[in-house]
Design a protein around this motif. Structure first.
Motif, PDB file in Angstrom:
ATOM      1  N   TRP A 139       0.577  -1.232   0.263  1.00 19.37           N
ATOM      2  CA  TRP A 139      -0.178  -0.166   0.570  1.00 19.37           C
ATOM      3  C   TRP A 139       1.313   1.051  -0.445  1.00 19.37           C
ATOM      4  O   TRP A 139       0.041   1.961  -0.752  1.00 19.37           O
ATOM      5  N   LEU A 143       1.030   4.294  -2.976  1.00 14.28           N
ATOM      6  CA  LEU A 143       0.695   5.897  -3.004  1.00 14.28           C
ATOM      7  C   LEU A 143       1.642   6.390  -3.485  1.00 14.28           C
ATOM      8  O   LEU A 143       1.080   7.420  -3.745  1.00 14.28           O
ATOM      9  N   GLU A 149      -7.068   4.707  -7.504  1.00  8.44           N
ATOM     10  CA  GLU A 149      -7.026   5.345  -6.930  1.00  8.44           C
ATOM     11  C   GLU A 149      -7.662   4.816  -5.733  1.00  8.44           C
ATOM     12  O   GLU A 149      -7.690   4.965  -4.796  1.00  8.44           O
ATOM     13  N   GLN A 152      -5.555   4.510  -3.171  1.00  7.27           N
ATOM     14  CA  GLN A 152      -4.561   5.301  -2.374  1.00  7.27           C
ATOM     15  C   GLN A 152      -5.106   5.180  -0.857  1.00  7.27           C
ATOM     16  O   GLN A 152      -4.563   6.141  -0.596  1.00  7.27           O
ATOM     17  N   GLU A 153      -6.592   5.398  -0.568  1.00  7.84           N
ATOM     18  CA  GLU A 153      -6.404   4.592   0.846  1.00  7.84           C
ATOM     19  C   GLU A 153      -6.686   3.480   1.358  1.00  7.84           C
ATOM     20  O   GLU A 153      -6.940   2.671   0.743  1.00  7.84           O
ATOM     21  N   TRP A 154      -6.478   3.168   2.438  1.00  3.93           N
ATOM     22  CA  TRP A 154      -5.784   1.763   2.946  1.00  3.93           C
ATOM     23  C   TRP A 154      -7.141   1.269   2.505  1.00  3.93           C
ATOM     24  O   TRP A 154      -7.031  -0.285   2.628  1.00  3.93           O
ATOM     25  N   ASP A 155      -8.442   1.529   3.125  1.00  9.86           N
ATOM     26  CA  ASP A 155      -9.393   0.544   3.168  1.00  9.86           C
ATOM     27  C   ASP A 155      -9.553   0.598   2.419  1.00  9.86           C
ATOM     28  O   ASP A 155     -10.127  -0.643   2.252  1.00  9.86           O
ATOM     29  N   SER A 156     -10.070   1.097   0.920  1.00 11.34           N
ATOM     30  CA  SER A 156      -9.797   0.399   0.358  1.00 11.34           C
ATOM     31  C   SER A 156      -9.349  -0.193  -1.143  1.00 11.34           C
ATOM     32  O   SER A 156      -9.413  -1.300  -1.291  1.00 11.34           O
ATOM     33  N   ARG A 253      -1.702  -0.263  11.201  1.00 17.29           N
ATOM     34  CA  ARG A 253      -2.775  -0.516   9.356  1.00 17.29           C
ATOM     35  C   ARG A 253      -4.010  -0.967   9.840  1.00 17.29           C
ATOM     36  O   ARG A 253      -5.649  -0.630   9.869  1.00 17.29           O
TER      37      ARG A 253
END
Length: 283
Positions: A139, A143, A149, A152-156, A253
């Motif tokens: 991850w 980044l 896209e 770019q966010e940890w959850d996604s 995380r």
């Protein structure tokens, strides 16, 4: 005036498999048909499993721990330093002299790996790493590389990491076939990142034995010194390929819910697998 948002590079989907955009449509077939030499050494890993570390270990062993010789022999013959599946890397390696071994790295899945390797030609140093630490390291790397896209966010990213259409596939779909089908092959050496962390010197000796490149105690110590995390971290690279180099960083995380969900999937996918005995999540 505000800066324009950085564009996403996307991925390249070839035969239903997601590759980085640096992989051309013809590259997978080219890799599969790559002409392997007897003294070739391939460092093979799922992304962020310790690829560059293992590659530096191999290079240093072949140069007997001589840092200047490593730089001289390989800095200008790394074909860009990236995986063989990128751009025209295969063509570049084809042109290399036969006077010394070629050291190549790749994240190619088992059905794309050069066929001649699977027939016993060349040698493969395969490094695995626990899938939770890989997730966090992957991850952070994505980044910076800015492919999609959803990464770019940890959850996604976590959701994408669990799907079969993740770039390079899931950790399970990538690693299990390699280990189950090839762990007893004479031209494959399977190590784990955690083993390398716990016994750096011991793993150097194991690679030496595997490559039939015996070193003196002093040379082994030099290889170890040249390939410590701090030494590699100090080496400037285009992308930050060395971040923390620790075991158990996943705890920074993974939420409790994510960890429980991942454990359920892990236990299901790894049931009955010999690989499960070698995976550790913390030391």
């Amino acid at each position: 005036m505000t800066d324009k948002p950085k564009p996403f590079f996307g991925v390249n989907v070839i035969n239903g498999f997601k590759w980085p955009p640096l992989v051309r449509d013809t590259n997978p077939e080219q890799i599969a048909n790559f002409k392997v030499r007897e003294d070739d050494v391939f460092v093979l890993t799922y992304p962020k499993a310790g690829t560059h570390w293992a590659q530096e270990l191999v290079r240093n062993i072949l140069c007997k721990g001589n840092k200047d010789k490593v730089k001289e022999d390989y800095a200008n013959s790394s074909a860009g330093g990236g995986p063989i599946e990128f751009f025209d890397t295969c063509e570049k390696f084809d042109s290399f002299s036969t006077e010394k071994p070629r050291v190549m790295m790749t994240h190619a899945p088992v059905d794309v790996l050069p066929k001649q390797i699977l027939e016993g030609k060349g040698k493969v140093v395969f490094v695995n790493r626990n899938p939770k630490d890989i997730a966090v390291s992957y991850w952070h790397f994505l980044l910076e590389t800015h492919f999609l896209e959803e990464y770019q966010e940890w959850d996604s990213f976590f959701e994408a990491y669990l799907k079969t259409d993740m770039m390079y596939g899931t950790w399970f779909d990538y690693n299990l076939p390699y280990y189950e089908q090839h762990r007893n092959k004479k031209n494959f050496l399977f190590l784990t990142y955690e083993e390398m962390k716990l016994d750096h010197k011991g793993c150097v000796v194991r690679i030496c034995d595997f490559l039939s490149r015996p070193l003196s105690e002093e040379q082994v110590d030099k290889v170890v010194e040249n390939t410590t995390f701090s030494t590699m971290k100090a080496t400037k690279k285009k992308f930050n390929v060395t971040r923390k180099g620790v075991v158990g960083d996943w705890k920074t995380r993974f939420t409790v819910a994510q960890n429980e969900r991942f454990d359920a999937i892990y236990n299901q996918r790894m049931e009955g697998s010999a690989l499960a005995k070698r995976i550790i999540f913390e030391t």
